[in-house]
Design an enzyme around this catalytic site. Structure first.
Site, mmCIF file in Angstrom:
data_model
loop_
_atom_site.group_PDB
_atom_site.id
_atom_site.type_symbol
_atom_site.label_atom_id
_atom_site.label_comp_id
_atom_site.label_asym_id
_atom_site.label_seq_id
_atom_site.Cartn_x
_atom_site.Cartn_y
_atom_site.Cartn_z
ATOM 1 C CE LYS A 1 -1.876 2.446 3.378
ATOM 2 N NZ LYS A 1 -1.801 3.754 2.746
ATOM 3 N N GLY B 1 7.331 4.443 8.421
ATOM 4 C CA GLY B 1 6.445 5.415 8.810
ATOM 5 C C GLY B 1 6.677 6.046 10.254
ATOM 6 C CB SER B 2 4.864 8.109 12.220
ATOM 7 O OG SER B 2 3.609 7.518 12.610
ATOM 8 C CB THR B 3 7.773 6.597 16.053
ATOM 9 O OG1 THR B 3 9.145 6.287 15.783
ATOM 10 C CG2 THR B 3 7.917 5.537 17.624
ATOM 11 N N GLY C 1 3.769 2.807 13.865
ATOM 12 C CA GLY C 1 4.805 1.495 14.146
ATOM 13 C C GLY C 1 4.196 0.859 15.248
ATOM 14 C CD GLU D 1 13.083 3.500 7.890
ATOM 15 O OE1 GLU D 1 13.355 4.536 8.931
ATOM 16 O OE2 GLU D 1 13.085 4.016 6.730
ATOM 17 C CB CYS E 1 12.624 8.316 8.301
ATOM 18 S SG CYS E 1 13.584 7.667 7.217
ATOM 19 C CD GLU F 1 10.466 11.897 12.424
ATOM 20 O OE1 GLU F 1 9.677 11.382 13.058
ATOM 21 O OE2 GLU F 1 11.195 11.383 11.649
#
Lengths: 330, 781
Positions: free
Chosen positions: B190, B242-244, B247, B264, B298, B393
């Site tokens: 996706k 993507g974002s933490t 994740g 990641e 990132c 971030e």
């Protein structure tokens, strides 16, 4: 054929607009603190052509600017008076007149003519009234290994013969041996011998071994009063490159930031394509600023670059790719 | 302006790349896209618009996938996988090679489409993104070719669900798809809803390459589609970039499902400039670090740490350089900074910076386009570690900075973060560079460079930047598994009894924490009986506080991680030697505990296993990757840190040693929980450790209830990894709790492992005990 207006013969010289770099005492702390990371410098040099692009009228204008910055050069053992006269004629009319008319810059000339000492008189006479200065290579060019007093005397004689700019060569050994004091003293002596003539210090960067040495030699020559620093004689196996240029112009920027004096830059040797000239101009514009895009602070040492630019300009005007024989040879 | 005027002003002027071909391609597709499932596009449902962030114009209409679309995609991938995975590596290599070639042939179309969709400068998509994409497929064509010979013991995972972000749309797709299909997996991918177009063009390329139907499936839509993939029962592996925050949710959602997972995630990567650096180059590096892709990277070097003595001069030069950045139409070939991906992201950046009151903010003196999603390059100096912007971030072109005094302080500040993705350091001193690089907590370190990537060097993070590597040999583990038969593991219960002791002389087994024997904090013990009901002794029942103490001891023993492999080998051999001296006693103890007669064999295998890892301690070498620069990428194998391990129940000594030995051989410190059913052998074992020069805190042994202890370990924010081979069914709980700090987990999912055979030792254990850090060192004088 002849330029239509008479200009003063100093209109392209640094002293006309900028206070001349008086030099400063040798600052060894500064010299030894200089760093140059080769890989990083190469990366920056490699991306400049991808980051900057000039197109259409802008490209034409930039190429015309490049012509105004060329030290049209002949430095061959077989140079003769007539050969030099032909080159001077080309300097005064670097591009076919009707092309320049179309582009709206009919009075364009090259930045200077660059010759050996014996050809100064011929060049000065040929260029009389054009405002184009004559530069002479000196000090035992290209190796710079003739007796010191003769090198200094060569400068004096060239100035006396009418050269307004003197391109000296430094003793590479002083750099390779880290003898900065000797380099400083030599440069200072050359500068003094030049008097009012402007002095371009040729570092022969292809023979200095490292970019760090290039950076340090650049600084020392500026400290000793160089008006210009120049990459190469054109006789080394490696001449002007973008990484070397980046190092030298960053040194110029640091020197300006520290002293307030603008020193000029001249890459020489190996710049033969219009596209390369554009990259150099972008590099100068981005790293040093627009002020350095004038003939008193920037020159190309080149002989075949002009021919390529002429073809590009004709293409710009006609939309058709040009041929070399359509343009007067230099 | 006339030529003469430009001659005088020497302005750059516009240098637009034509969008005509890319726009024509969109029109040819009907400006409307369905999903790519089983080799064909589904009918478009025109659910949402894909916009050009630089202009706000709609580029195409895209379809939001529903459950039936995801099911169809997974079904197609499943159907294709068997045959695809069974192809000889060479056959798969041909397809990957064809894809690489096709992308190369259409490289400008891809680049322009990417820039239109994402807003990144055409220079970047043309010179960086798309060439890297090609490189990734070429490189992994080679991996497919070599798989049969080089990875004979590994096989594909099966169907991979892959979710990629909007900052490098096609490049992240390549990072995901190339290794997956090279290793024989099939994928359902996706793309991000902001940036799906190049993925759809890639789908078209797959058709042109003749890729078998179902090997690559692409479904579009928002996070809801991602959730459907994550939760799909028939997917074997999830790979997410993507974002933490997301994740973490994925880690929780997949806990206990048996799905493999690589994440990641975000970062706040330090960019350290020492006073002997090439300052101008370090400043130019920042352009590539934080003003590359508008800072939406990132691994962006977003935390600038400058040595105090040069800070003022550095900032002055940096501000001047910022003023030279050109911001404008991403399709202009003469700009440095393009458009932020979407108005939502622009608002996030704006809000974060506007809320900051710390330090001094400098905004580049460079004109912004009047319309579109643009944010000026920004520098905020004078921040401290306590500043929010130094910790969080931003994901925009905003550089935050503070100073440091000494190399060790630089390391401390650099590591003072929950993230650990990348780090950059600048110095001309090779001693300093090679001293600092290993100390930085990050998956990637760049020396005198930044944002260098290549398919041959693994990329990925530690801490809350995620786990797993993409690229290189190390990246293949994320898409393969060992070939092995699986068998269900059932809970092993402790024996009960009410007989008296076999020997009236009492021996008090204690916990082993920080090199000392310790009574359990709670003051409780449990009786341990033999199979015949005889009382063998008492085992302490450890509680949360004992875990806390053990983790503290393990965390404090960090010097172990810096010891040499040779020294660790010596100590492992010494443990083996001392165990051997007491072999008979341990054999009897094991027999008494388990009620079997395998004690002697178990002790001998345990001694051999200690030898195995003593052997490996100085031989599990890193690699030097062949990256395409003049320089090296050193893939260094570093210990994970503090590992909490729930030891197998069935082999009370061998199980413990099978986990302890690889962990400490690689330089980790461990908190081990003994076999729940048969704890006494483990508690006898600390006497062996005590006589074997094992430094205090390196090995800690607890006994007690696995479920309870595992939960505390998995919750503990200073534990870097949890392994579990317990016969209690605790895998899901461990994985779920591990999401808090995204610790690595290695759990058995209630599958048995033969500890006495080859599955009980080897590379899988070493891989779990190490992280690969890639240190890029360009060189040249």
């Amino acid at each position: 054929m002849q330029a239509t207006t008479i200009k003063t013969d100093t209109h392209q010289l640094p002293q006309a607009v900028e206070p001349r770099n008086p030099g400063m005492p040798l600052d060894l702390d500064w010299v030894s603190s200089v760093q140059a990371n080769t890989s990083a410098i190469e990366r920056r040099a490699k991306t400049i052509s991808g980051r900057r692009s000039v197109k259409k009228d802008y490209q034409a204008a930039w190429l015309l600017k490049a012509i105004s910055l060329i030290d049209l050069t002949t430095l061959s053992g077989d140079d003769t008076e007539d050969r030099v006269k032909r080159l001077c004629a080309k300097a005064m009319q670097p591009v076919r007149a009707e092309l320049l008319e179309t582009l709206g810059v009919p009075e364009l000339t090259t930045g200077a003519i660059c010759v050996y000492h014996d050809m100064i008189d011929t060049a000065v006479t040929a260029l009389s009234g054009s405002g184009i200065p004559v530069a002479a290579v000196s000090t035992g060019f290209p190796a710079g290994l003739s007796p010191f007093h003769l090198r200094v005397e060569e400068i004096r004689q060239s100035v006396a013969a009418g050269a307004k700019e003197i391109d000296i060569v430094i003793s590479r050994r002083h750099v390779l041996q880290g003898n900065w004091q000797a380099l400083y003293d030599e440069m200072k002596a050359f500068r003094e011998a030049c008097g009012d003539a402007h002095v371009k210090a040729i570092l022969a960067t292809g023979e200095l071994g490292t970019l760090r040495n290039v950076a340090r030699a650049s600084l020392v020559c500026m400290m000793a009063g160089a008006d210009f620093i120049k990459t190469s004689t054109g006789k080394e196996s490696v001449n002007a490159t973008l990484p070397v240029s980046l190092v030298m112009i960053r040194a110029i920027r640091d020197f300006y930031d520290r002293t307030g004096y603008r020193v000029g830059y001249k890459p020489a040797g190996g710049i033969s394509k219009a596209k390369d000239a554009l990259v150099y101009l972008a590099l100068i514009k981005d790293e040093l600023g627009d002020r350095w895009l004038q003939p008193d602070l920037f020159r190309f040492g080149a002989s075949s670059l002009l021919g390529d630019i002429e073809r590009q300009l004709e293409h710009h005007i006609t939309g058709k790719y040009s041929a070399g024989y359509r343009h007067a040879m230099g | 302006m006339t030529v003469k005027e430009i001659f005088d002003t020497m302005e750059y002027g516009p240098a637009p790349e034509s969008a005509a071909d890319a726009l024509a391609w969109l029109v040819d597709q009907g400006s409307s896209f369905g999903h790519f499932i089983n080799g064909d596009f589904t009918k478009a449902t025109d659910s949402f618009d894909s916009k050009n962030p630089a202009t706000g114009e709609t580029l195409a209409k895209l379809s939001q996938a529903g459950q039936s679309d995801v099911d169809a995609a997974v079904k197609a991938a499943r159907a294709a996988q068997g045959k695809w995975g069974a192809l000889p590596g060479h056959s798969r290599a041909r397809y990957l090679y064809a894809i690489a070639r096709l992308i190369q042939k259409h490289s400008r179309l891809f680049a322009v489409l990417e820039t239109l969709d994402n807003g990144k400068p055409i220079r970047e998509s043309r010179d960086i993104d798309i060439p890297q994409v090609q490189r990734h497929f070429y490189y992994h064509a080679g991996m497919a070719q070599l798989m049969d010979a080089e990875l004979p013991d590994r096989e594909a995972l099966g169907v991979c669900g892959q979710i990629v972000p909007w900052n490098f749309p096609l490049l992240m797709l390549a990072w995901k798809i190339a290794p997956a299909i090279a290793m024989g997996n099939t994928v359902v991918l996706k793309p991000a809803e902001y940036t799906s177009l190049t993925a759809l063009l890639f789908a078209d390329i797959c058709r042109q390459a003749g890729l078998p139907k179902g090997v690559v499936n692409i479904v579009t839509g928002d996070g809801a589609v991602g959730e459907m993939i994550v939760n799909h029962k028939d997917i074997d592996k999830i790979a997410f970039t993507g974002s933490t925050t997301v994740g973490r949710k994925i880690r929780e959602a997949t806990a206990g499902s048996g799905k493999a997972l690589t994440l990641e995630l975000g970062g706040k990567s330090p960019y350290i400039v020492f006073d002997d650096a090439d300052i101008d180059s370090a400043i130019e590096g920042l352009v590539d670090a934080i003003w590359f892709n508008q800072g939406q990277v990132c691994c962006a070097g977003s935390r600038l740490l400058v040595q105090e003595g040069i800070a003022d001069a550095f900032y002055k030069k940096l501000r001047a350089r910022m003023d030279g950045l050109r911001i404008g139409s991403p399709l202009d070939k003469c700009i440095d900074v393009g458009a932020v991906v979407d108005p939502v992201q622009l608002k996030t950046i704006t809000d974060m910076v506007d809320a900051n009151t710390d330090g001094q903010t400098y905004v580049a003196d460079s004109p912004l386009p009047a319309d579109g999603c643009f944010y000026a390059p920004t520098l905020i100096t004078g921040l401290s570690t306590a500043s929010k912007l130094m910790q969080e971030e931003i994901f925009g072109p905003v550089l935050c900075s503070m100073t440091f005094r000494t190399p060790s302080e630089a390391v401390e500040i650099a590591n003072n973060t929950r993230y650990g993705l990348a780090a950059t350091l600048w110095t001309e001193n090779v001693n300093l560079a090679l001293d600092i690089a290993p100390k930085l907590v990050a998956g990637v370190v760049w020396v005198n460079a930044t944002n260098l990537f290549d398919a041959s060097a693994g990329f990925g993070g530690v801490r809350e930047s995620g786990f797993g590597r993409e690229g290189g040999w190390e990246g293949l583990h994320a898409y393969t598994k060992p070939i092995s038969a699986t068998k269900k593991l059932t809970k092993i219960e402790a024996f009960t009894g009410d007989d008296g002791p076999t020997d009236p002389l009492d021996r008090t087994a204690k916990l082993y924490i920080g090199g000392k024997q310790a009574r359990p904090d709670g003051g409780y013990s449990q009786n341990v009986y033999s199979s015949k009901g005889k009382l063998l002794g008492q085992a302490p029942i450890a509680n949360r506080k004992d875990i806390r103490n053990a983790v503290e001891a393990a965390a404090g023993a960090k010097a172990w991680s810096k010891t040499t492999g040779h020294l660790r080998a010596q100590i492992l051999y010494y443990i083996a030697e001392n165990l051997s001296a007491r072999a008979e006693e341990f054999a009897k103890r094991i027999d008494a505990l388990t009620g079997k007669r395998g004690g002697e064999a178990e002790v001998q295998t345990a001694i051999s296993r200690l030898f195995t890892y003593a052997a490996w301690a100085d031989k599990y070498d890193g690699q030097v990757h062949g990256v395409p620069i003049r320089g090296v990428a050193l893939a260094m194998k570093e210990p994970v840190g503090v590992i909490g391990a729930i030891c197998p129940d069935e082999t009370p000594l061998l199980g413990l040693i099978s986990l302890m030995a690889p962990a400490i051989a690689m330089g980790n410190r461990v908190v081990l929980t003994a076999s729940e059913a048969f704890p006494l052998a483990a508690l006898d074992f600390y006497q062996v450790l005590e006589t074997s020069d094992v430094p205090a805190g390196v090995v800690n042994i607890l006994s007690g209830n696995h479920a309870e202890l595992a939960q505390t370990l998995a919750d503990h924010l200073n534990v870097d990894a949890v392994w579990s081979f317990s016969s209690s069914d605790i895998s899901a709980d461990i994985e779920k709790a591990s999401a808090a700090n995204l610790k690595r987990t290695w759990v058995n999912n209630a599958q048995a492992r033969d500890w006495s055979g080859p599955d009980g030792e080897g590379r899988s254990f070493l891989e779990a005990a190490t992280e690969v850090k890639n240190i890029w060192v360009p060189y040249g004088e």
